[in-house]
Design a protein around this motif. Structure first.
Motif, PDB file in Angstrom:
ATOM      1  N   VAL A   1       1.122  -1.025   0.038  1.00  0.00           N
ATOM      2  CA  VAL A   1      -0.159  -0.276  -0.025  1.00  0.00           C
ATOM      3  C   VAL A   1       0.663   1.469   0.292  1.00  0.00           C
ATOM      4  N   LYS A   2       2.101   1.216   0.354  1.00  0.00           N
ATOM      5  CA  LYS A   2       3.349   3.181   0.440  1.00  0.00           C
ATOM      6  C   LYS A   2       3.780   2.504  -0.529  1.00  0.00           C
ATOM      7  N   LYS A   3       3.745   1.957  -1.172  1.00  0.00           N
ATOM      8  CA  LYS A   3       4.406   1.680  -3.190  1.00  0.00           C
ATOM      9  C   LYS A   3       2.839   1.963  -4.054  1.00  0.00           C
ATOM     10  N   PHE A   4       1.672   2.064  -3.504  1.00  0.00           N
ATOM     11  CA  PHE A   4       0.663   2.545  -4.310  1.00  0.00           C
ATOM     12  C   PHE A   4       0.772   3.757  -4.287  1.00  0.00           C
ATOM     13  N   TYR A   5       0.553   4.328  -2.584  1.00  0.00           N
ATOM     14  CA  TYR A   5       0.949   5.611  -2.017  1.00  0.00           C
ATOM     15  C   TYR A   5       1.599   6.453  -2.948  1.00  0.00           C
ATOM     16  N   ASP A   6       2.614   5.621  -2.821  1.00  0.00           N
ATOM     17  CA  ASP A   6       3.695   6.729  -3.405  1.00  0.00           C
ATOM     18  C   ASP A   6       4.054   6.790  -5.375  1.00  0.00           C
ATOM     19  N   ILE A   7       3.163   5.779  -5.623  1.00  0.00           N
ATOM     20  CA  ILE A   7       2.877   6.305  -7.493  1.00  0.00           C
ATOM     21  C   ILE A   7       1.291   6.899  -7.937  1.00  0.00           C
ATOM     22  N   THR A   8       0.362   7.294  -6.846  1.00  0.00           N
ATOM     23  CA  THR A   8      -0.125   7.560  -6.810  1.00  0.00           C
ATOM     24  C   THR A   8      -0.599   8.750  -6.934  1.00  0.00           C
ATOM     25  N   GLU A   9      -1.224   9.488  -7.929  1.00  0.00           N
ATOM     26  CA  GLU A   9      -0.957  11.384  -7.856  1.00  0.00           C
ATOM     27  C   GLU A   9      -1.799  12.080  -6.413  1.00  0.00           C
ATOM     28  N   PRO A  10      -1.504  12.552  -6.048  1.00  0.00           N
ATOM     29  CA  PRO A  10      -2.056  13.482  -5.506  1.00  0.00           C
ATOM     30  C   PRO A  10      -3.890  13.147  -6.286  1.00  0.00           C
ATOM     31  N   GLY A  11      -4.596  13.693  -4.720  1.00  0.00           N
ATOM     32  CA  GLY A  11      -6.094  13.592  -5.286  1.00  0.00           C
ATOM     33  C   GLY A  11      -6.650  12.071  -5.650  1.00  0.00           C
ATOM     34  N   GLY A  12      -5.698  10.939  -6.271  1.00  0.00           N
ATOM     35  CA  GLY A  12      -5.953   9.856  -6.966  1.00  0.00           C
ATOM     36  C   GLY A  12      -6.356   8.588  -5.929  1.00  0.00           C
ATOM     37  N   TYR A  13      -6.884   8.242  -6.409  1.00  0.00           N
ATOM     38  CA  TYR A  13      -8.169   6.721  -5.922  1.00  0.00           C
ATOM     39  C   TYR A  13      -7.283   5.506  -5.558  1.00  0.00           C
ATOM     40  N   LEU A  14      -7.762   5.049  -4.417  1.00  0.00           N
ATOM     41  CA  LEU A  14      -6.893   3.013  -4.688  1.00  0.00           C
ATOM     42  C   LEU A  14      -8.414   2.341  -3.635  1.00  0.00           C
ATOM     43  N   PHE A  15      -9.034   1.656  -4.673  1.00  0.00           N
ATOM     44  CA  PHE A  15     -10.140   0.929  -4.722  1.00  0.00           C
ATOM     45  C   PHE A  15      -9.580  -1.031  -3.851  1.00  0.00           C
ATOM     46  N   ILE A  16      -9.641  -1.463  -2.847  1.00  0.00           N
ATOM     47  CA  ILE A  16      -9.453  -2.619  -2.934  1.00  0.00           C
ATOM     48  C   ILE A  16     -10.717  -3.301  -2.746  1.00  0.00           C
ATOM     49  N   GLY A  17     -10.668  -4.522  -2.596  1.00  0.00           N
ATOM     50  CA  GLY A  17     -11.563  -5.909  -2.372  1.00  0.00           C
ATOM     51  C   GLY A  17     -12.841  -5.323  -1.012  1.00  0.00           C
ATOM     52  N   HIS A  18     -13.672  -5.602  -1.218  1.00  0.00           N
ATOM     53  CA  HIS A  18     -14.574  -5.430  -0.016  1.00  0.00           C
ATOM     54  C   HIS A  18     -14.056  -6.134   0.934  1.00  0.00           C
ATOM     55  N   SER A  19     -13.934  -7.422   1.154  1.00  0.00           N
ATOM     56  CA  SER A  19     -13.227  -8.099   2.556  1.00  0.00           C
ATOM     57  C   SER A  19     -11.873  -7.908   2.579  1.00  0.00           C
ATOM     58  N   GLU A  20     -11.803  -7.134   2.384  1.00  0.00           N
ATOM     59  CA  GLU A  20     -10.070  -6.527   2.399  1.00  0.00           C
ATOM     60  C   GLU A  20     -10.433  -4.562   3.478  1.00  0.00           C
ATOM     61  N   SER A  21      -9.434  -4.321   3.869  1.00  0.00           N
ATOM     62  CA  SER A  21      -9.425  -3.482   4.755  1.00  0.00           C
ATOM     63  C   SER A  21      -7.976  -2.727   5.237  1.00  0.00           C
ATOM     64  N   LEU A  22      -8.116  -1.050   5.236  1.00  0.00           N
ATOM     65  CA  LEU A  22      -6.960  -0.519   5.173  1.00  0.00           C
ATOM     66  C   LEU A  22      -6.839   0.107   7.405  1.00  0.00           C
ATOM     67  N   ASN A  23      -5.754  -0.052   7.658  1.00  0.00           N
ATOM     68  CA  ASN A  23      -5.512   0.334   9.052  1.00  0.00           C
ATOM     69  C   ASN A  23      -5.337   1.885   8.495  1.00  0.00           C
ATOM     70  N   ARG A  24      -6.471   2.594   9.053  1.00  0.00           N
ATOM     71  CA  ARG A  24      -6.409   4.046   8.839  1.00  0.00           C
ATOM     72  C   ARG A  24      -5.219   4.062   9.481  1.00  0.00           C
ATOM     73  N   ASN A  25      -4.586   4.232  11.151  1.00  0.00           N
ATOM     74  CA  ASN A  25      -3.562   4.694  11.584  1.00  0.00           C
ATOM     75  C   ASN A  25      -2.750   4.313  11.012  1.00  0.00           C
ATOM     76  N   GLU A  26      -2.273   3.303   9.868  1.00  0.00           N
ATOM     77  CA  GLU A  26      -0.884   2.849   8.998  1.00  0.00           C
ATOM     78  C   GLU A  26      -1.360   3.167   7.844  1.00  0.00           C
ATOM     79  N   THR A  27      -2.467   4.129   7.232  1.00  0.00           N
ATOM     80  CA  THR A  27      -1.429   4.539   5.846  1.00  0.00           C
ATOM     81  C   THR A  27      -2.151   5.870   5.963  1.00  0.00           C
ATOM     82  N   GLU A  28      -1.596   6.497   4.749  1.00  0.00           N
ATOM     83  CA  GLU A  28      -1.900   7.710   4.487  1.00  0.00           C
ATOM     84  C   GLU A  28      -3.308   8.524   3.195  1.00  0.00           C
ATOM     85  N   TYR A  29      -3.087   7.286   2.530  1.00  0.00           N
ATOM     86  CA  TYR A  29      -4.481   7.390   1.609  1.00  0.00           C
ATOM     87  C   TYR A  29      -5.755   7.923   3.223  1.00  0.00           C
TER      88      TYR A  29
END
Length: 272
Positions: A232-260
């Protein structure tokens, strides 16, 4: 009768995790045996140790490709998790069209499997842009670790049952019947998706430009938490500011562990 010892399982599991990020827990040992038994039998291996040595020695990539295909589930379909596609069509595309200075859409379907996801994205874009599409670079990058599913995706041929869920307009305009059972996507859509074999565990993502949207859905279910965080950190670095990441509904990101920033279930945004 073939068996896999604890030592053989750990050896194989460690290799897969180190090279492909896939985490096989101890309770997967029986599943691995069941899914790989035919592979060993067909290649006349009498032990998993011999099979592992074969994997390491094979330089073609075919052996590891077969292994990954066997231990993962390439289950997907058109319009899967449709709320994501509706959000992409209704919110993201209008914003990108209104703000893009160079008429360049940069969308990545990571873990694209047999092509249903990137082709769905391509059809949404084609319908949305209409006659103006000729002015846009709207190709979708689609990557997967499996050569087998990429070959299926490139052909763009699907069972009629598999396209039953798509809108009638799409069936009429984007598919041609091959026979009573199968249909093929028209070149207008097939040519809008660029397929590449790619391992998400590679240390560096070799992209010149950042992406406005990344779809990586139902892929990280195979990873342990640290592998997921690193990806996810590598995804974040390659995402344009204002850009989006879609993950599966069976997945989740800890909001304290990602800058998204969390937007809606399984949708995150890199704030400007």
């Amino acid at each position: 009768m073939l068996r896999i010892s604890d030592k053989e399982f750990v050896q194989l599991a460690n290799y897969i995790k180190a090279n492909y990020g896939i985490y096989l827990k101890k309770e997967k040992q029986t599943l691995v045996l069941g899914r790989l038994s035919n592979v060993l039998t067909e290649n006349n291996f009498t032990s998993f140790n011999d099979y592992f040595n074969y994997l390491i020695a094979d330089k073609t990539g075919d052996a590891i490709g077969t292994l990954v295909d066997k231990i993962t589930t390439n289950h997907t379909f058109f319009m899967r998790e449709i709320d994501h596609f509706n959000f992409f069509r209704d919110k993201i595309l209008p914003h990108l069209v209104n703000t893009s200075k160079d008429k360049d859409l940069r969308i990545w379907s990571a873990g694209c499997s047999s092509g249903e996801e990137p082709y769905t994205i391509a059809m949404i874009i084609d319908e949305f842009l209409g006659a103006d599409k000729k002015w846009w670079d709207a190709k979708v990058l689609a990557t997967d670790i499996s050569s087998k599913v990429l070959d299926i995706a490139l052909k763009g041929v699907y069972d009629n049952e598999g396209i039953a869920t798509i809108p009638p307009f799409w069936k009429l305009n984007y598919f041609e019947k091959l026979n009573n059972d199968r249909s093929v996507l028209v070149n207008k859509i097939k040519n809008e998706v660029i397929y590449r074999k790619f391992n998400l565990m590679d240390g560096v993502f070799p992209f010149r430009k950042k992406f406005q949207v990344i779809f990586c859905r139902n892929v990280m279910i195979y990873f342990d938490n640290q592998t997921k965080l690193d990806l996810v950190k590598k995804f974040y670095d390659i995402t344009e500011p204002g850009g989006y990441l879609f993950i599966g509904h069976s997945e989740s990101l800890n909001r304290n562990e990602t800058e998204y920033k969390y937007i809606m279930p399984a949708v995150y945004r890199k704030e400007s």
